[in-house]
Design an enzyme around this catalytic site. Structure first.
Site, mmCIF file in Angstrom:
data_model
loop_
_atom_site.group_PDB
_atom_site.id
_atom_site.type_symbol
_atom_site.label_atom_id
_atom_site.label_comp_id
_atom_site.label_asym_id
_atom_site.label_seq_id
_atom_site.Cartn_x
_atom_site.Cartn_y
_atom_site.Cartn_z
ATOM 1 C CG HIS A 84 -1.940 -1.124 1.186
ATOM 2 N ND1 HIS A 84 -3.095 -1.131 0.429
ATOM 3 C CD2 HIS A 84 -1.911 -2.320 1.833
ATOM 4 C CE1 HIS A 84 -3.741 -2.271 0.606
ATOM 5 N NE2 HIS A 84 -3.041 -3.011 1.455
ATOM 6 C CG ASN A 162 -9.518 -6.052 -1.549
ATOM 7 O OD1 ASN A 162 -10.673 -6.139 -1.946
ATOM 8 N ND2 ASN A 162 -8.779 -7.121 -1.322
#
Length: 528
Positions: A84, A162
């Site tokens: 990320h 997600n």
């Protein structure tokens, strides 16, 4: 013919000595030079499963191999996030409906942020790509992170997930392996489809996610037109201590839009910040993006009537059995004033829950809960929760002291500053009153290292393939073939077999695509 191999490689191209030190050749009984060990030299006999109470969990704190493995993984990059790394963010507000699908929400949870119609809770959202670094193009094929920090009246709640509703693996033991396979090759520093599918060919549970990821769903058009999901299974707990399993979903009011590979490449040739720019410009122009938070609920339990385990994060709960039920609306209406202070230093954790929300025995969730907060303490410091972007917007009083970059002491007004422990008779901090009955799930079973019983790795992947439009299937096959064509034949064969188990047409089209991709290479060799 001249041999161009380096001096430290044998005939297979394998390094025969360590970098900077000679290889140690001592072996334990039953080992060979390829046997996996820990850094303590302990042979690893099970690198697939956490040790849990029964095959479904929960996990136990004495999972030493996992804790050592994941702790090292959390510290593999300084200071950028290991995963990320590329992100964008915005501030906003969440407005509760006061009900869940029109039903009294108090039946399911005592969490205060949901309990009153019109109640507003400040939020901060960080969108991200997962595998690629901080300055990578936002058009790359990758799951997108969707992390929301709710600054509730009872403290922070982080909902971390997600855009694709499922994940590649169901056991946290495999997370470092998964990311290593998708990250650049440690020798060439290039992302390599052959390495990716070498791992996936031995991980059939990933087929559902792969069928999402290599279709246009693997490249969202931007962050505004993107779904979000908590992915893992959590619990809601009411005042009586009764629990229901819950899954969270963000549904964009702007609709959902994705990109094919050619469309993404066209954008990337002109703008590798397109998603960050789109979000920032929309909010600046007053076109505030909105998402409705919807949940799926299921009575707590094992649910043997289902052909999958509801705690399995590679599975979607069928909406016809567990309908989506709206609970509130999120609006992002303010851009960050400083990217580093707010977006880069924002720290999320799956263990950050408020009263009325709880954990399930989901093995990925329990592994993530250790890993996330451990990563933040390493990445931005022991006192990362004192940073304004991470600090709750309410009273804080703790007995935690010192550590690097401490700039505040968490004492309460009038508290005896000499007392940094509890209990105390000298005006120290005291415990709060309970808000309801504690949820007390019953746990019984042997500690084992086992997969869950109902893996069912191919059914939902096949259903997802059949739900794709014909254009999405074409893009999926093209992307898979392009990434698989340079893999070893054994990997190609195993992947075709896995695709075929998902859907016969799926496997046939990948197989034919690989054969067609190899024809020009064979013709070139024949004409050489």
């Amino acid at each position: 013919m001249t041999d161009h191999r380096s001096a430290d490689q044998d005939h297979t191209g394998t390094a025969v000595s360590g970098v900077g030190n000679a290889a140690d050749t001592r072996l334990a009984g039953g080992e060979d030079p390829q046997t996996l060990t820990t850094r303590q030299g302990h042979p690893v006999f099970d690198n697939q499963n956490l040790r849990t109470v029964g095959s479904r969990g929960p996990t136990t704190l004495e999972n030493y191999h996992f804790l050592e493995k994941i702790s090292h993984f959390d510290r593999e990059r300084v200071p950028e996030r290991v995963v990320h790394g590329r992100g964008a963010g915005a501030h906003g507000v969440f407005e509760a409906y006061g009900t869940v699908g029109g039903e009294d929400i108090a039946r399911y949870t005592r969490a205060k942020l949901f309990d009153t119609r019109g109640k507003e809770t400040p939020v901060f959202v960080r969108f991200s790509s997962v595998i690629h670094g901080g300055h990578s193009p936002e058009t790359l094929r990758d799951p997108r992170g969707f992390a929301t920090k709710f600054y509730t009246e009872d403290g922070n709640w982080d909902l971390v997930g997600n855009n694709l509703k499922v994940f590649f693996i169901r056991d946290a033991m495999k997370f470092p392996d998964l990311v290593h396979a998708f990250k650049p090759d440690p020798v060439t520093n290039r992302q390599d489809g052959a390495r990716i599918f070498d791992f996936i060919s031995g991980t059939p549970e990933a087929m559902h996610m792969i069928t999402f990821l290599f279709s246009p769903w693997g490249i969202p058009a931007n962050y505004r037109e993107m779904e979000g999901s908590g992915v893992n299974t959590y619990k809601w707990v009411n005042k009586a201590g009764e629990a229901h399993l819950v899954k969270y979903h963000w549904v964009p009011k702007q609709g959902v839009r994705n990109l094919t590979q050619p469309e993404a490449e066209k954008i990337q040739g002109k703008n590798f910040n397109h998603a960050t720019q789109d979000l920032y410009d929309a909010i600046k122009a007053g076109k505030f993006p909105q998402w409705e938070l919807q949940v799926q609920l299921m009575p707590d339990g094992e649910h043997p009537e289902l052909d999958f385990d509801p705690l399995d994060d590679t599975k979607i709960w069928p909406e016809d059995l567990f309908p989506m039920r709206p609970v509130g609306l999120m609006t992002l209406n303010r851009n960050p004033e400083n990217y580093f202070a707010e977006v880069e230093q924002a720290a999320f954790g799956t263990g950050v829950l408020v009263d009325g929300l709880d954990f399930s025995d989901d093995k990925m969730l329990q592994g993530r809960t250790f890993s996330y907060s451990d990563t933040q303490r390493y990445r931005i410091g022991t006192n990362y929760l004192q940073l304004p972007i991470n600090a709750p917007k309410k009273h804080v009083a703790t007995n935690q002291r010192d550590g690097n970059m401490a700039y505040r002491v968490d004492t309460a007004p009038g508290q005896n500053a000499h007392v940094n422990y509890e209990p105390s008779n000298m005006n120290g901090l005291t415990e709060s009153a309970p808000s309801g009955e504690e949820h007390r799930p019953f746990v019984q079973g042997q500690l084992v290292r086992q997969k869950i019983d109902r893996t069912n790795d191919f059914k939902q992947a096949g259903e997802r393939y059949r739900q794709h439009t014909e254009a999405e299937r074409d893009d999926l096959i093209n992307n898979l073939v392009d990434n698989l064509k340079d893999a070893d034949q054994v990997v190609k064969d195993k992947m075709v077999a896995l695709f075929t188990q998902c859907d016969a047409d799926y496997g046939r089209r990948v197989s034919e695509g690989l054969k067609a991709a190899m024809m020009p290479e064979r013709e070139a060799v024949a004409n050489d």
